[in-house]
Design a protein around this motif. Structure first.
Motif, PDB file in Angstrom:
ATOM      1  N   GLN A  93       0.783  -1.316  -0.108  1.00 13.39           N
ATOM      2  CA  GLN A  93       0.112   0.129   0.019  1.00 13.39           C
ATOM      3  C   GLN A  93       0.885   1.268   0.182  1.00 13.39           C
ATOM      4  OE1 GLN A  93      -2.930   0.162   2.979  1.00 13.39           O
ATOM      5  NE2 GLN A  93      -3.698   2.501   2.397  1.00 13.39           N
ATOM      6  N   ASP A  94       2.040   1.241   0.602  1.00 15.54           N
ATOM      7  CA  ASP A  94       2.823   2.336   0.948  1.00 15.54           C
ATOM      8  C   ASP A  94       4.099   2.480   0.640  1.00 15.54           C
ATOM      9  OD1 ASP A  94       3.869   4.769   1.929  1.00 15.54           O
ATOM     10  OD2 ASP A  94       3.849   4.148   4.337  1.00 15.54           O
ATOM     11  N   PRO A  95       4.175   2.913  -0.785  1.00 16.46           N
ATOM     12  CA  PRO A  95       5.382   2.861  -1.486  1.00 16.46           C
ATOM     13  C   PRO A  95       6.550   3.722  -0.615  1.00 16.46           C
ATOM     14  CG  PRO A  95       3.977   3.820  -3.071  1.00 16.46           C
ATOM     15  CD  PRO A  95       3.290   3.425  -1.465  1.00 16.46           C
ATOM     16  N   ALA A 106      15.085   5.861 -10.919  1.00 11.17           N
ATOM     17  CA  ALA A 106      15.715   4.732 -11.884  1.00 11.17           C
ATOM     18  C   ALA A 106      16.476   3.938 -10.927  1.00 11.17           C
ATOM     19  CB  ALA A 106      17.064   5.701 -12.544  1.00 11.17           C
ATOM     20  N   ARG A 107      16.903   4.411  -9.570  1.00 19.52           N
ATOM     21  CA  ARG A 107      17.678   3.676  -8.679  1.00 19.52           C
ATOM     22  C   ARG A 107      16.544   2.710  -8.015  1.00 19.52           C
ATOM     23  NH1 ARG A 107      22.264   3.081  -5.194  1.00 19.52           N
ATOM     24  NH2 ARG A 107      21.934   1.066  -4.279  1.00 19.52           N
ATOM     25  N   ALA A 108      15.358   2.925  -7.778  1.00 19.51           N
ATOM     26  CA  ALA A 108      14.455   2.235  -7.323  1.00 19.51           C
ATOM     27  C   ALA A 108      14.076   0.931  -8.237  1.00 19.51           C
ATOM     28  CB  ALA A 108      13.163   2.783  -6.981  1.00 19.51           C
ATOM     29  N   ILE A 109      14.051   1.163  -9.627  1.00 26.84           N
ATOM     30  CA  ILE A 109      13.779   0.059 -10.354  1.00 26.84           C
ATOM     31  C   ILE A 109      15.071  -0.739 -10.592  1.00 26.84           C
ATOM     32  CG2 ILE A 109      13.123  -0.108 -13.054  1.00 26.84           C
ATOM     33  CD1 ILE A 109      11.304   2.288 -12.622  1.00 26.84           C
ATOM     34  N   GLU A 110      16.252  -0.083 -10.548  1.00 29.74           N
ATOM     35  CA  GLU A 110      17.461  -0.674 -10.808  1.00 29.74           C
ATOM     36  C   GLU A 110      17.805  -1.770  -9.869  1.00 29.74           C
ATOM     37  OE1 GLU A 110      20.963   1.706 -11.190  1.00 29.74           O
ATOM     38  OE2 GLU A 110      22.019   0.083 -12.077  1.00 29.74           O
ATOM     39  N   ASP A 111      17.218  -1.727  -8.705  1.00 34.17           N
ATOM     40  CA  ASP A 111      17.569  -2.512  -7.542  1.00 34.17           C
ATOM     41  C   ASP A 111      17.354  -3.887  -7.784  1.00 34.17           C
ATOM     42  OD1 ASP A 111      18.711  -0.647  -5.794  1.00 34.17           O
ATOM     43  OD2 ASP A 111      17.137  -0.369  -4.517  1.00 34.17           O
ATOM     44  N   GLN A 153       1.962   7.948  -9.509  1.00 32.16           N
ATOM     45  CA  GLN A 153       3.265   7.592 -10.312  1.00 32.16           C
ATOM     46  C   GLN A 153       4.138   6.756  -9.595  1.00 32.16           C
ATOM     47  OE1 GLN A 153       4.426  11.670 -10.576  1.00 32.16           O
ATOM     48  NE2 GLN A 153       3.834  11.851 -12.759  1.00 32.16           N
ATOM     49  N   ARG A 154       4.144   6.917  -8.049  1.00 33.08           N
ATOM     50  CA  ARG A 154       4.917   6.265  -7.139  1.00 33.08           C
ATOM     51  C   ARG A 154       4.503   4.671  -7.038  1.00 33.08           C
ATOM     52  NH1 ARG A 154       5.865   9.878  -3.603  1.00 33.08           N
ATOM     53  NH2 ARG A 154       3.816   9.485  -2.657  1.00 33.08           N
ATOM     54  N   GLN A 155       3.267   4.679  -7.056  1.00 38.01           N
ATOM     55  CA  GLN A 155       2.771   3.043  -7.095  1.00 38.01           C
ATOM     56  C   GLN A 155       3.089   2.500  -8.660  1.00 38.01           C
ATOM     57  OE1 GLN A 155       2.669   1.348  -5.019  1.00 38.01           O
ATOM     58  NE2 GLN A 155       0.664   0.921  -3.892  1.00 38.01           N
ATOM     59  N   ARG A 156       2.984   3.341  -9.700  1.00 36.88           N
ATOM     60  CA  ARG A 156       3.587   2.667 -10.976  1.00 36.88           C
ATOM     61  C   ARG A 156       4.888   2.422 -10.949  1.00 36.88           C
ATOM     62  NH1 ARG A 156      -0.106   4.125 -15.455  1.00 36.88           N
ATOM     63  NH2 ARG A 156      -1.961   5.157 -14.747  1.00 36.88           N
ATOM     64  N   VAL A 157       5.620   3.067 -10.143  1.00 37.70           N
ATOM     65  CA  VAL A 157       7.021   2.726 -10.098  1.00 37.70           C
ATOM     66  C   VAL A 157       7.292   1.533  -9.352  1.00 37.70           C
ATOM     67  CG1 VAL A 157       9.482   3.436  -8.887  1.00 37.70           C
ATOM     68  CG2 VAL A 157       8.061   5.081 -10.454  1.00 37.70           C
ATOM     69  N   ILE A 159       5.175  -0.829  -9.350  1.00 36.61           N
ATOM     70  CA  ILE A 159       4.856  -1.901 -10.312  1.00 36.61           C
ATOM     71  C   ILE A 159       5.976  -2.272 -11.318  1.00 36.61           C
ATOM     72  CG2 ILE A 159       3.048  -2.670 -12.051  1.00 36.61           C
ATOM     73  CD1 ILE A 159       0.797  -1.032 -10.403  1.00 36.61           C
ATOM     74  N   ALA A 160       6.431  -1.228 -11.776  1.00 36.61           N
ATOM     75  CA  ALA A 160       7.843  -1.380 -12.757  1.00 36.61           C
ATOM     76  C   ALA A 160       8.601  -2.416 -11.796  1.00 36.61           C
ATOM     77  CB  ALA A 160       8.243  -0.025 -13.077  1.00 36.61           C
ATOM     78  N   ARG A 161       9.033  -1.692 -10.703  1.00 37.14           N
ATOM     79  CA  ARG A 161      10.108  -2.488  -9.951  1.00 37.14           C
ATOM     80  C   ARG A 161       9.546  -4.160  -9.858  1.00 37.14           C
ATOM     81  NH1 ARG A 161      12.534  -0.772  -4.202  1.00 37.14           N
ATOM     82  NH2 ARG A 161      10.527  -1.223  -3.617  1.00 37.14           N
ATOM     83  N   ALA A 162       8.456  -4.362  -9.689  1.00 35.35           N
ATOM     84  CA  ALA A 162       7.876  -5.809  -9.278  1.00 35.35           C
ATOM     85  C   ALA A 162       7.909  -6.567 -10.613  1.00 35.35           C
ATOM     86  CB  ALA A 162       6.325  -5.620  -8.818  1.00 35.35           C
ATOM     87  N   ILE A 163       7.950  -5.776 -11.662  1.00 33.72           N
ATOM     88  CA  ILE A 163       7.707  -6.808 -13.169  1.00 33.72           C
ATOM     89  C   ILE A 163       9.167  -6.894 -13.633  1.00 33.72           C
ATOM     90  CG2 ILE A 163       5.265  -6.225 -13.543  1.00 33.72           C
ATOM     91  CD1 ILE A 163       6.446  -4.550 -15.635  1.00 33.72           C
ATOM     92  N   ALA A 164      10.018  -5.863 -12.947  1.00 31.26           N
ATOM     93  CA  ALA A 164      11.350  -5.889 -13.641  1.00 31.26           C
ATOM     94  C   ALA A 164      12.113  -7.404 -13.731  1.00 31.26           C
ATOM     95  CB  ALA A 164      12.308  -5.183 -12.966  1.00 31.26           C
ATOM     96  N   THR A 165      11.993  -8.235 -12.794  1.00 28.51           N
ATOM     97  CA  THR A 165      12.404  -9.697 -12.956  1.00 28.51           C
ATOM     98  C   THR A 165      11.637 -10.375 -13.526  1.00 28.51           C
ATOM     99  OG1 THR A 165      11.587 -10.017 -10.637  1.00 28.51           O
ATOM    100  CG2 THR A 165      13.822  -9.203 -10.848  1.00 28.51           C
ATOM    101  N   HIS A 166      10.667 -10.219 -14.188  1.00 30.39           N
ATOM    102  CA  HIS A 166       9.732 -11.253 -14.808  1.00 30.39           C
ATOM    103  C   HIS A 166       9.084 -12.203 -13.872  1.00 30.39           C
ATOM    104  CE1 HIS A 166      10.864  -9.547 -18.652  1.00 30.39           C
ATOM    105  NE2 HIS A 166      11.993  -9.779 -18.457  1.00 30.39           N
ATOM    106  N   PRO A 167       8.439 -11.731 -12.702  1.00 25.39           N
ATOM    107  CA  PRO A 167       7.945 -12.659 -11.875  1.00 25.39           C
ATOM    108  C   PRO A 167       6.826 -13.436 -12.567  1.00 25.39           C
ATOM    109  CG  PRO A 167       6.847 -10.483 -11.611  1.00 25.39           C
ATOM    110  CD  PRO A 167       7.937 -10.360 -12.863  1.00 25.39           C
ATOM    111  N   ARG A 168       6.354 -14.720 -11.781  1.00 21.18           N
ATOM    112  CA  ARG A 168       5.241 -15.322 -12.268  1.00 21.18           C
ATOM    113  C   ARG A 168       3.955 -14.953 -11.374  1.00 21.18           C
ATOM    114  NH1 ARG A 168       5.746 -20.941 -13.360  1.00 21.18           N
ATOM    115  NH2 ARG A 168       3.795 -20.407 -14.555  1.00 21.18           N
ATOM    116  N   LEU A 169       4.359 -14.340 -10.151  1.00 20.05           N
ATOM    117  CA  LEU A 169       3.119 -14.052  -9.059  1.00 20.05           C
ATOM    118  C   LEU A 169       3.740 -12.721  -8.479  1.00 20.05           C
ATOM    119  CD1 LEU A 169       0.995 -14.656  -7.461  1.00 20.05           C
ATOM    120  CD2 LEU A 169       2.604 -15.876  -5.732  1.00 20.05           C
TER     121      LEU A 169
END
Ligand SMILES: Nc1ncnc2c1ncn2[C@@H]1O[C@H](COP(=O)(O)OP(=O)(O)OP(=O)(O)O)[C@@H](O)[C@H]1O
Ligand SMILES: [Mg+2]
Length: 263
Positions: A93-95, A106-111, A153-157, A159-169
């Motif tokens: 809920q709280d990014p 960029a750093r948040a998504i790069e992690d 925008q923060r919640q989209r970031v 989500i971008a971070r969550a999908i960065a590693t091609h998760p299945r769940l």
């Protein structure tokens, strides 16, 4: 029959606090299949976050079994656990709490790209720009601080971070609850689109049946740490059986009057 992506059996968790014991999870069984969305609903304190966090291995259960991609998730340690984490991501809920306060977008998504070594360093800026685009954000946002952009925008970031590693769940705990209604609808649309494109399964924790109706294939209702009812979102809203489900439907009056209305 396809094998479930996630299978939970007999999961139990008690918290001991100041001499008393709270049973947060009491024999939870559930299955989630690839590309499917299962919503977890229930009143405050029913155990939704405990269940979500236990599946993410952020809380250790006292009893039960969790299988992810057919493997025993609770037995994973060290490198195996890290490898599994790249396929099992989360959005909370709280990014604000999830991001390093000084991090740029960029750093948040790069992690995760760095931690799970999915993309070589030289290709990361391009991958970050691509991920921003996937979640509907301009790549110009990359240099901004994560606390210096809007909540949507923060919640989209996140989500971008969550999908960065091609998760299945992806486990989402009240991921859109803090957003304004119009922003919330757009983020839900984004989640649905990403699921269609990538076949990601969602375990979607929410207390809002309006949101659940938009995104979930099936809904499990929690009450005092137990699943007391399980149904499709439409059936649950039309014909709730348990007291917990009836209370949730009653608490969301707009469902009764205009079931097709957008949330
Ligand atoms: N770390 C903890 N220590 C002690 N008790 C806890 C802890 N975490 C959760 N609990 C208790 O476990 C029960 C389930 O809590 P949980 O946070 O899972 O509920 P929830 O369904 O997510 O509620 P909400 O809708 O308010 O987020 C509650 O009684 C809560 O007080
Ligand atoms: Mg919670």
């Amino acid at each position: 029959m396809t094998q479930p992506l996630l299978e939970v059996r007999g999961l139990g968790k008690r918290f001991r606090r100041a001499g008393s014991t709270v049973t947060a999870l009491d024999g939870i069984n559930l299955q989630l299949y690839p590309g499917e969305t299962l919503a977890l609903v229930g009143g405050s304190g029913s155990g939704k976050s405990t269940l979500a966090r236990t599946i993410l291995r952020l809380i250790e259960p006292d009893a039960g079994e969790i299988r992810f991609e057919g493997e025993d998730l609770l037995a994973k340690r060290g490198r195996d656990l890290r490898a599994m984490r790249s396929r099992l991501q989360m959005v909370f809920q709280d990014p604000h709490a999830a991001f390093n306060p000084r991090a740029t977008v960029a750093r948040a998504i790069e992690d995760p790209l760095r931690i799970h070594d999915v993309v070589p360093a030289r290709d990361r800026p391009r991958r970050i720009a691509e991920l921003l685009e996937r979640v509907g954000l301009s790549s110009e946002l990359a240099t901004r601080n994560v606390h210096d952009i809007s909540g949507g925008q923060r919640q989209r970031v996140a989500i971008a971070r969550a999908i960065a590693t091609h998760p299945r769940l992806i486990v989402l705990d009240e991921a859109v609850s803090a957003l304004d209604v119009s922003v919330r609808a757009k983020v839900l649309d984004l989640l649905v689109t990403l699921q269609e494109q990538e076949g990601i399964a969602y375990l979607f924790v929410s207390h809002d049946l309006g949101v659940v109706k938009k995104i979930a294939d099936r809904v499990a209702v929690l009450d005092h740490g137990r699943i007391v009812e399980s149904a499709t979102a439409d059936d649950l809203i039309r014909n709730p059986q348990s007291d917990a489900a009836k209370a949730l439907v009653a608490a969301t009056p707009r469902l009764k009057y205009s079931p097709e209305r957008e949330v």
